[in-house]
Design an enzyme around this catalytic site. Structure first.
Site, PDB file in Angstrom:
ATOM      1  N   TYR A 465       0.843  -1.199   0.000  1.00  0.00           N
ATOM      2  CA  TYR A 465       0.000   0.000   0.000  1.00  0.00           C
ATOM      3  C   TYR A 465       0.880   1.252   0.000  1.00  0.00           C
ATOM      4  O   TYR A 465       0.941   1.975  -0.958  1.00  0.00           O
ATOM      5  CB  TYR A 465      -0.955  -0.010   1.192  1.00  0.00           C
ATOM      6  CG  TYR A 465      -1.952   1.122   1.169  1.00  0.00           C
ATOM      7  CD1 TYR A 465      -3.073   1.043   0.353  1.00  0.00           C
ATOM      8  CD2 TYR A 465      -1.760   2.265   1.935  1.00  0.00           C
ATOM      9  CE1 TYR A 465      -3.989   2.088   0.303  1.00  0.00           C
ATOM     10  CE2 TYR A 465      -2.673   3.321   1.898  1.00  0.00           C
ATOM     11  CZ  TYR A 465      -3.786   3.225   1.079  1.00  0.00           C
ATOM     12  OH  TYR A 465      -4.682   4.263   1.026  1.00  0.00           O
ATOM     13  N   SER A 545      -6.466   0.986  -4.415  1.00  0.00           N
ATOM     14  CA  SER A 545      -6.572   2.412  -4.138  1.00  0.00           C
ATOM     15  C   SER A 545      -5.191   3.055  -4.272  1.00  0.00           C
ATOM     16  O   SER A 545      -4.601   3.019  -5.349  1.00  0.00           O
ATOM     17  CB  SER A 545      -7.182   2.626  -2.754  1.00  0.00           C
ATOM     18  OG  SER A 545      -7.598   3.968  -2.585  1.00  0.00           O
ATOM     19  N   ASP A 628     -17.776   3.689  -7.795  1.00  0.00           N
ATOM     20  CA  ASP A 628     -16.677   4.149  -6.949  1.00  0.00           C
ATOM     21  C   ASP A 628     -16.626   5.675  -7.018  1.00  0.00           C
ATOM     22  O   ASP A 628     -16.196   6.248  -8.017  1.00  0.00           O
ATOM     23  CB  ASP A 628     -15.353   3.544  -7.413  1.00  0.00           C
ATOM     24  CG  ASP A 628     -14.216   3.801  -6.430  1.00  0.00           C
ATOM     25  OD1 ASP A 628     -14.361   4.701  -5.574  1.00  0.00           O
ATOM     26  OD2 ASP A 628     -13.193   3.105  -6.514  1.00  0.00           O
ATOM     27  N   HIS A 663     -15.886   1.633  -3.856  1.00  0.00           N
ATOM     28  CA  HIS A 663     -14.451   1.551  -3.598  1.00  0.00           C
ATOM     29  C   HIS A 663     -14.076   0.290  -2.832  1.00  0.00           C
ATOM     30  O   HIS A 663     -12.909  -0.065  -2.742  1.00  0.00           O
ATOM     31  CB  HIS A 663     -14.003   2.796  -2.834  1.00  0.00           C
ATOM     32  CG  HIS A 663     -12.535   3.028  -2.863  1.00  0.00           C
ATOM     33  ND1 HIS A 663     -11.840   3.235  -4.031  1.00  0.00           N
ATOM     34  CD2 HIS A 663     -11.616   3.081  -1.861  1.00  0.00           C
ATOM     35  CE1 HIS A 663     -10.557   3.418  -3.754  1.00  0.00           C
ATOM     36  NE2 HIS A 663     -10.382   3.328  -2.458  1.00  0.00           N
TER      37      HIS A 663
END
Length: 694
Positions: A465, A545, A628, A663
């Site tokens: 991430y 993301s 999203d 999302h």
């Protein structure tokens, strides 16, 4: 690997955007309109190509069957308690019987009382696409405020339910986003944040500015809600309300986008027309209220302590010269502090795994609480006078187990333990530290079957991430359990930009330092190959993301290094992200494309803008969703169109576009199983994985 693909045609237009010192083409900008007939036709054609490929993979049905079987286990959330006027403790908790699309909220009076369903979101839609966004119970345990999200949108509608009868009151509030509800202690209403109503045609793409904090009184229409605080001069400020345990103070947390620094204001609710006082009035550090006794407050902060500390501040004498340090900064990262049983329970991260310590009110540590192993804990909620609490523990191979902790005896007792059709004894987890390009050591968790042979042939799923101060800690995921059963290695890299080592670690991976994050991830991949765990043809990278951005940047910088890439709901256009919904808020993390200093950094790694024609990219399955409204699907749409146009190899580069989903929050389990089955089947095909028995 596969035959060449005939990808759907995507019109190449001549639109341009001006940036500092340069004009940049945006040939697929027309895909930013998700509702245009042209975009919808392209989406349908792309989904048809992707589904056609996935349908040819014979192992897909076997994978989906195993996912469904393994997902079907009873699991619980951490209980929390409210005390009724009669003195009876009322407990609330979530439970999922196994394959329910959404977890169900239960309530019971007393620990041994009979439980009953308070709110079942599965009854609100046939396909499970209406989900709970947030809940808040009044202090007397008699009213529940809850918000609903539809089709994965960040927009929330608030409702109020009578706990005893299970009936909804007439109250119905709209246009709330990024907000919880904070009940006043007279139980007459709650504070919440909302925006002005957007245009109907652009509600899923329009930029969200000027959040306002309101008070809603039960039984009145939303039009009569009282505006508590807003700043017409600060369109990017967001507000969150919190009521102190004694009910006296309204705490207003003020955020600026996703900046980890914040302000703290307060209002004395025991005074009529009391002013809102700015306690912390500069964005210089992060602050969070832990608890108070009267005007004496304890705050978590990373001011002058990047790994966090606890300080005491007297609201009656708030000058910084009078602040007191209670728990100083340590080598470990102080994630959060709770005030329970008139003592502090502090949760730390040591190399991305949890530790829990108890301190007295003077800041003396008197106990380290033992944990079952290398994993993550959540919970430790409650009030200052509570003598017990609940917490959960999870690891990469053990699902979340709930414990009840008794402060009087100092003992943890098992409260709820799920039974899963998965044998953790067959697997092991260990942690290594990988040198990045500049020598920084990056933690890397590895989970795999015991007795693994380091022959370079192990299919490996490298996940990361690296942003927004988010820490990746050990946790159980059904999808990963199935991957492990398939003989795969699950690798989690704790990249700079995260919060694993505090604010300094975060800042080392943001704005001008963002390339550090990609270097860390690439270094982890290279290490896995050099040590014989895997090889390029067997290595997949994944993230969602901001993690989708990570994958997009790494596959464009080093297309030769990876066998497959799975970017999910990624931020792929680093020059336009700030134009949609809440994207402007990420400028605190990424920098602004309109800033002459930030623009060259963003342009240099923006996945969309760094695709090179004729390059053989790794097999790619992009995933996004049509609803999203956080990272709008245009990011993935444009990246997919550009990738397919640039791709010079034969590996498939596909996009999977989910409908009636957002999302990720609140996604029905049925949709999750379908999506994971597609991802694993894709990897089985492109990495040539022979599925092994559990």
């Amino acid at each position: 690997m596969t035959a060449s693909f005939a990808y759907p045609p995507a019109r190449h237009d001549d639109r341009l955007h001006a940036y500092p010192g340069i004009t940049v083409p945006d040939p697929y900008g027309w895909l930013e309109d998700p509702d245009s007939p042209e975009t919808q036709a392209w989406v349908a054609a792309e989904n048809a190509v992707t589904q056609g490929f996935l349908d040819t993979i014979p192992q897909r049905s076997q994978i989906q069957s195993r996912l469904t079987q393994l997902w079907n286990f009873e699991r619980y959330g951490i209980p929390f308690r409210k005390t009724l006027p009669t003195g009876v403790d009322r407990y609330f908790y979530f439970k999922n019987n196994g394959l329910q699309n959404q977890s169900v909220l239960y309530v019971q009076d007393g620990l041994d009382g009979e439980s009953r369903v308070l709110l079942d979101p599965n009854l609100l839609s046939e396909d499970g696409t209406v989900a709970l966004g947030g809940i808040s119970v009044s202090e007397d345990g008699q009213l529940l405020a809850y918000s609903l999200s539809r089709s994965g949108s960040d927009w929330r509608e608030w409702w109020v339910r009578d706990v005893a009868s299970g009936d909804d009151l007439p109250d119905h509030l709209y246009w709330s986003k990024f907000s919880q509800a904070a009940w006043s202690h007279d139980h007459q209403g709650f504070y919440y944040g909302r925006y002005d109503a957007p245009q109907a045609q652009t509600q899923f793409a329009e930029a969200n500015y000027f959040q306002k904090l309101y008070y809603h009184r039960i039984g009145t229409p939303q039009s009569e809600d009282v505006l508590i605080y807003h700043r017409p001069d600060q369109k990017e400020w967001g507000f969150g309300g919190q009521i102190t345990e004694d009910g006296r103070y309204l705490i207003i947390g003020v955020c600026l986008g996703t900046d980890s620094r914040n302000l703290l204001f307060y209002q004395d609710l025991h005074q009529d027309n009391a002013p809102i006082v700015e306690l912390i009035s500069e964005f210089e550090a992060g602050f969070a209220v832990v608890g108070n006794v009267g005007s004496q407050f304890w705050l978590w902060t990373d001011l002058d302590a990047p790994k966090g500390r606890l300080i005491a501040v007297d609201f009656q004498n708030p000058d910084r010269a009078h602040w007191q340090e209670i728990i100083p900064e340590a080598e470990e990262t102080l994630e959060r502090v709770s005030l329970i049983n008139h003592q502090f329970v502090a949760t730390y991260l040591k190399d991305a795994a949890s530790q829990v310590k108890c301190f007295d009110r003077s800041g003396q540590c008197f106990q380290d609480l033992p944990l079952p192993g290398l994993g993550s804990v959540e919970g430790w909620g409650g009030k200052a006078q509570d003598s017990d609490t609940f917490y959960s523990f999870t690891s990469f191979t053990s699902p979340s187990t709930i414990y009840r902790y008794d402060f009087k005896t100092g003992e943890s007792t098992l409260f709820r333990q799920p039974t899963v059709d998965f044998d953790p004894s067959l697997y092991e987890t260990h942690q290594v530290f990988v040198p990045s390009a500049d020598g920084t050591l990056v933690p890397l968790f590895l989970t795999h079957k015991k007795g693994l042979v380091l022959d370079g042939q192990n299919p490996t799923y490298l996940y990361g991430y690296g942003g927004f101060n988010v820490s990746l800690t050990p946790s159980f995921r059904v999808s990963v359990a199935v991957w492990l059963e398939m003989g795969g290695i699950y690798a989690v890299a704790n990249l700079r930009g995260g919060g694993e080592y505090g604010e300094a670690w975060h800042q080392a991976g943001m704005k001008a330092h963002k390339q550090n994050v990609f270097d860390d991830f690439i270094a982890a991949a290279q290490w896995l190959i050099s040590q014989g765990y895997t090889s390029t043809p067997k290595l997949a990278i994944a993230g969602g993301s901001n993690g989708g951005l990570l994958v997009g940047a790494c596959m464009t910088q080093r297309p030769d290094l990876f066998g497959a890439a799975l970017p999910a709901v990624g931020v792929m256009d680093m020059l336009r992200f700030h134009q949609f919904t809440i994207g402007w808020a990420w400028c605190a993390e990424y920098g602004s494309p309109e800033d002459p200093q930030d623009f060259p950094v963003l342009y240099a790694y923006s996945p969309l803008h760094n695709l090179q024609p004729g390059t053989a990219y790794p097999a790619t399955l992009i995933t996004t969703a049509d609803h999203d409204d956080r990272v709008v699907p245009a990011h993935s749409f444009k990246f997919a169109a550009a990738l397919q146009a640039a791709h010079g190899g034969e590996a498939p580069v596909l996009i999977r576009i989910e409908t009636k989903a957002g999302h990720g929050s609140g996604k029905p389990i049925a949709k999750m199983i379908e999506e994971v089955a597609d991802q694993w089947a894709f990897l089985v095909q492109v990495l040539d994985i022979p599925i092994t028995a559990p």
